[in-house]
Design a protein around this motif. Structure first.
Motif, PDB file in Angstrom:
ATOM      1  N   LEU A   1     100.579  66.511  96.251  1.00 50.26           N
ATOM      2  CA  LEU A   1     101.882  65.889  95.995  1.00 50.26           C
ATOM      3  C   LEU A   1     101.733  64.651  95.125  1.00 50.26           C
ATOM      4  O   LEU A   1     102.536  64.424  94.208  1.00 50.26           O
ATOM      5  CB  LEU A   1     102.540  65.517  97.326  1.00 50.26           C
ATOM      6  CG  LEU A   1     103.916  64.869  97.246  1.00 50.26           C
ATOM      7  CD1 LEU A   1     104.924  65.814  96.613  1.00 50.26           C
ATOM      8  CD2 LEU A   1     104.388  64.440  98.631  1.00 50.26           C
TER       9      LEU A   1
ATOM     10  N   SER B   1     103.412  64.100  91.436  1.00 46.63           N
ATOM     11  CA  SER B   1     104.309  62.953  91.242  1.00 46.63           C
ATOM     12  C   SER B   1     103.782  62.005  90.167  1.00 46.63           C
ATOM     13  O   SER B   1     104.547  61.507  89.338  1.00 46.63           O
ATOM     14  CB  SER B   1     104.480  62.199  92.566  1.00 46.63           C
ATOM     15  OG  SER B   1     105.003  63.042  93.569  1.00 46.63           O
TER      16      SER B   1
ATOM     17  N   THR C   1     104.348  62.979  86.256  1.00 48.26           N
ATOM     18  CA  THR C   1     105.605  62.692  85.562  1.00 48.26           C
ATOM     19  C   THR C   1     105.553  61.324  84.887  1.00 48.26           C
ATOM     20  O   THR C   1     105.850  61.188  83.698  1.00 48.26           O
ATOM     21  CB  THR C   1     106.786  62.747  86.551  1.00 48.26           C
ATOM     22  OG1 THR C   1     106.812  64.038  87.171  1.00 48.26           O
ATOM     23  CG2 THR C   1     108.099  62.498  85.840  1.00 48.26           C
TER      24      THR C   1
ATOM     25  N   MET D   1     105.702  71.536  95.090  1.00 51.06           N
ATOM     26  CA  MET D   1     106.880  70.841  95.604  1.00 51.06           C
ATOM     27  C   MET D   1     107.851  71.758  96.343  1.00 51.06           C
ATOM     28  O   MET D   1     108.580  71.309  97.226  1.00 51.06           O
ATOM     29  CB  MET D   1     107.599  70.134  94.458  1.00 51.06           C
ATOM     30  CG  MET D   1     106.819  68.988  93.861  1.00 51.06           C
ATOM     31  SD  MET D   1     107.777  68.083  92.617  1.00 51.06           S
ATOM     32  CE  MET D   1     106.632  66.753  92.221  1.00 51.06           C
TER      33      MET D   1
ATOM     34  N   VAL E   1     104.935  59.728  97.553  1.00 52.98           N
ATOM     35  CA  VAL E   1     105.735  59.814  96.327  1.00 52.98           C
ATOM     36  C   VAL E   1     106.065  58.432  95.790  1.00 52.98           C
ATOM     37  O   VAL E   1     105.932  58.161  94.590  1.00 52.98           O
ATOM     38  CB  VAL E   1     107.024  60.620  96.587  1.00 52.98           C
ATOM     39  CG1 VAL E   1     107.920  60.612  95.347  1.00 52.98           C
ATOM     40  CG2 VAL E   1     106.694  62.050  96.981  1.00 52.98           C
TER      41      VAL E   1
ATOM     42  N   ALA F   1     103.023  56.791  94.270  1.00 53.50           N
ATOM     43  CA  ALA F   1     102.661  57.421  92.996  1.00 53.50           C
ATOM     44  C   ALA F   1     103.559  56.922  91.865  1.00 53.50           C
ATOM     45  O   ALA F   1     103.074  56.607  90.772  1.00 53.50           O
ATOM     46  CB  ALA F   1     102.759  58.938  93.124  1.00 53.50           C
ATOM     47  N   PHE F   2     104.868  56.854  92.123  1.00 50.23           N
ATOM     48  CA  PHE F   2     105.781  56.385  91.093  1.00 50.23           C
ATOM     49  C   PHE F   2     105.601  54.893  90.817  1.00 50.23           C
ATOM     50  O   PHE F   2     105.825  54.425  89.691  1.00 50.23           O
ATOM     51  CB  PHE F   2     107.227  56.672  91.495  1.00 50.23           C
ATOM     52  CG  PHE F   2     107.666  58.078  91.181  1.00 50.23           C
ATOM     53  CD1 PHE F   2     107.820  58.510  89.872  1.00 50.23           C
ATOM     54  CD2 PHE F   2     107.902  58.979  92.197  1.00 50.23           C
ATOM     55  CE1 PHE F   2     108.201  59.807  89.583  1.00 50.23           C
ATOM     56  CE2 PHE F   2     108.285  60.283  91.919  1.00 50.23           C
ATOM     57  CZ  PHE F   2     108.435  60.696  90.610  1.00 50.23           C
TER      58      PHE F   2
ATOM     59  N   ALA G   1     113.574  69.426  96.816  1.00 48.22           N
ATOM     60  CA  ALA G   1     113.146  69.055  95.464  1.00 48.22           C
ATOM     61  C   ALA G   1     114.248  69.295  94.445  1.00 48.22           C
ATOM     62  O   ALA G   1     114.423  68.494  93.506  1.00 48.22           O
ATOM     63  CB  ALA G   1     111.895  69.851  95.083  1.00 48.22           C
TER      64      ALA G   1
ATOM     65  N   ARG H   1     116.779  66.470  94.620  1.00 48.55           N
ATOM     66  CA  ARG H   1     116.234  65.243  94.040  1.00 48.55           C
ATOM     67  C   ARG H   1     116.276  65.282  92.520  1.00 48.55           C
ATOM     68  O   ARG H   1     116.780  64.356  91.877  1.00 48.55           O
ATOM     69  CB  ARG H   1     114.798  65.034  94.515  1.00 48.55           C
ATOM     70  CG  ARG H   1     114.154  63.766  93.945  1.00 48.55           C
ATOM     71  CD  ARG H   1     112.736  63.566  94.400  1.00 48.55           C
ATOM     72  NE  ARG H   1     111.811  64.520  93.798  1.00 48.55           N
ATOM     73  CZ  ARG H   1     111.199  65.486  94.449  1.00 48.55           C
ATOM     74  NH1 ARG H   1     111.393  65.660  95.740  1.00 48.55           N
ATOM     75  NH2 ARG H   1     110.369  66.307  93.825  1.00 48.55           N
TER      76      ARG H   1
END
Length: 463
Positions: free
Chosen positions: A33, A37, A40, A130, A157, A160-161, A408, A411
């Protein structure tokens, strides 16, 4: 204890995995995951370097991001449905293997077409990860710990972002852009190795996979995302309308075709459950707020408040960072208190934070900006995990794959819708477009909070 020495994963988990096995399974799930993430954010940062190295225009190189998102969104529901038939763990491992191989393809790409093709495969692999991620979490954690499990999921998540741009910048400071994709390979191999030994073998459905519905569903969702994205990039209105119209027609055909199916690929059976439908609608509203804010805030900070790019990056960091901190807290609370209240209060805070950002004074200090973004992060983090728990728990276990893919899909749909509306605000509002987008985000948060509170009237969140 190493993963090759733990007990064999049960064929039909009764209520989660044993603690020792759960730790290794969670390591495999969350590693994959985090990779999907991170990718992107990493790809967005790499676009200028890719365009310069491959000698292509900025408009063309954007397809490196677009094709990934289209492949991801279009295949979420078909892969979630397939997971119910062949096992969620197989879809997860298959998606992870494809994502890792496609990362190698991206690293070795020699032209924009080759990179775009590899990114499409990478998006398909990310969809495999996902689409069944939340379903696997549901089978790995016992019922009384589901909120905690989904909180850890959201923590991964959010982290990661938060650190994705910094990680990408650090890699680019010492290497070229192919290394941004090559770094996935060792982590992918390790996650596959652990996952094959520890992921639970989830129950299988007895019905066959409907390939025709899968093609229709992928086309419907792909056209929908292309249409919304086209509106954001100011494509001709007739083309946008035609694309969205075609998506709606395909959606109607799918609903009619699957009206009597025991497990429809477009899960209309789940949307008949008030808790599930309200949780999905709440998620779309909340992620639309996120899309509106993450597109408009950089322009707001730089064009309206006249801050530098470095300062803008600093101002954007508190939101995802606080979300990552709040997600486990919200998860633990959702194991004890109604999600309608938790999600509603979280979105109220998010709306207040958006309104406060939209009404900043002309020359605010650093602290005056940061505490407003912190409120947004607290509100979003407080909403996210309880809503995920409600959405997954309101679906019966044998429909976990479809429910997980809807998580997902909701989102990404919300984020895409928010980005498109932000672009529309800029087109219509000019210099004031960012402020209008922030105010619109406050409105979406208000609608989402109302939907969340409505869940208090429909009963418990468990199927």
């Amino acid at each position: 204890m190493s993963p090759d020495k733990v007990a064999t994963p049960p064929t039909a988990p009764i209520d989660g995995l044993p603690p020792e096995l759960r730790r290794w399974a969670v390591a495999a799930i969350f590693t994959a995951l985090a990779m999907a993430s991170l990718d992107t954010a990493i790809a967005n940062i790499a676009l200028p370097a890719i365009a310069a190295d491959l000698h292509v225009s900025p408009a063309d190189v954007v397809w490196v991001v677009n094709i990934y998102q289209i492949a991801l969104v279009a295949t979420l529901l078909p892969l979630g449905a397939l997971g119910e038939i062949v096992g969620h763990e197989r879809i997860y491992i298959g998606g992870l293997v494809l994502f890792t191989l496609a990362s190698l393809g991206c690293a070795l790409a020699w032209s924009l077409p080759s990179l775009t093709a590899a990114r499409a495969l990478q998006g398909l692999g990310a969809s495999g990860i996902m689409s069944v991620n939340a379903a696997l979490v549901r089978f790995v954690y016992p019922t009384h710990m589901l909120g905690r499990g989904f909180g850890h999921n959201a923590l991964v998540v959010g982290t990661a972002f938060t650190f994705g741009p910094s990680i990408a910048s650090a890699i680019l400071s010492v290497g070229t852009w192919p290394w941004l994709f090559a770094v996935n390979i060792p982590f992918g191999v390790i996650a596959v190795w652990i996952g094959l030994r520890t992921l639970p073998k989830t129950p299988r459905a007895v019905h066959s996979f409907d390939f025709a519905s899968a093609a229709l569903t992928a086309s419907c969702l792909g056209l929908f995302i292309i249409g919304i994205g086209g509106a954001a990039h100011q494509f001709p209105p007739a083309l946008v309308g035609l694309t969205l119209g075609a998506a709606l027609v395909l959606g109607w055909i799918i609903i009619r075709k699957n009206a009597d199916h025991p497990a429809p690929m477009l899960p209309i059976d789940l949307f008949r459950r008030p808790m599930f439908a309200l949780s999905v609608a709440t998620a779309v509203c909340a992620f639309a707020v996120q899309g509106l804010s993450f597109v408009s805030l950089p322009f707001y900070f730089e064009d309206v408040l006249h801050r530098s790019q470095v300062e803008t990056g600093f101002f954007m960091t508190p939101w995802p960072l606080v979300v990552a901190i709040m997600a486990p807290i919200g998860g633990r609370l959702s194991d004890r208190y109604p999600v309608g209240i938790l999600g509603g209060l979280g979105l109220v805070l998010l709306g207040i934070g958006m309104a406060l950002l939209a009404t900043l004074p002309p020359d605010p200090g650093i602290a005056n900006i940061v505490w407003r973004t912190v409120i947004c992060g607290i509100g979003f983090g407080f909403f996210q995990t309880p809503n995920l728990r409600a959405l997954m728990s309101s679906a019966p276990p044998h429909r976990s794959g479809s429910a997980s893919s809807i998580v997902a899909t909701a989102r990404l749909t919300g984020q895409t819708l928010g980005a498109a509306l932000a672009a529309l605000c800029f087109a219509l509002g000019g210099h004031d477009g960012a402020t209008v987008a922030l105010a619109l985000g406050a409105g979406f948060a208000a609608v989402g909070s109302l939907m969340s509170f409505l869940r208090l009237a429909v009963g418990p969140d468990r199927a």
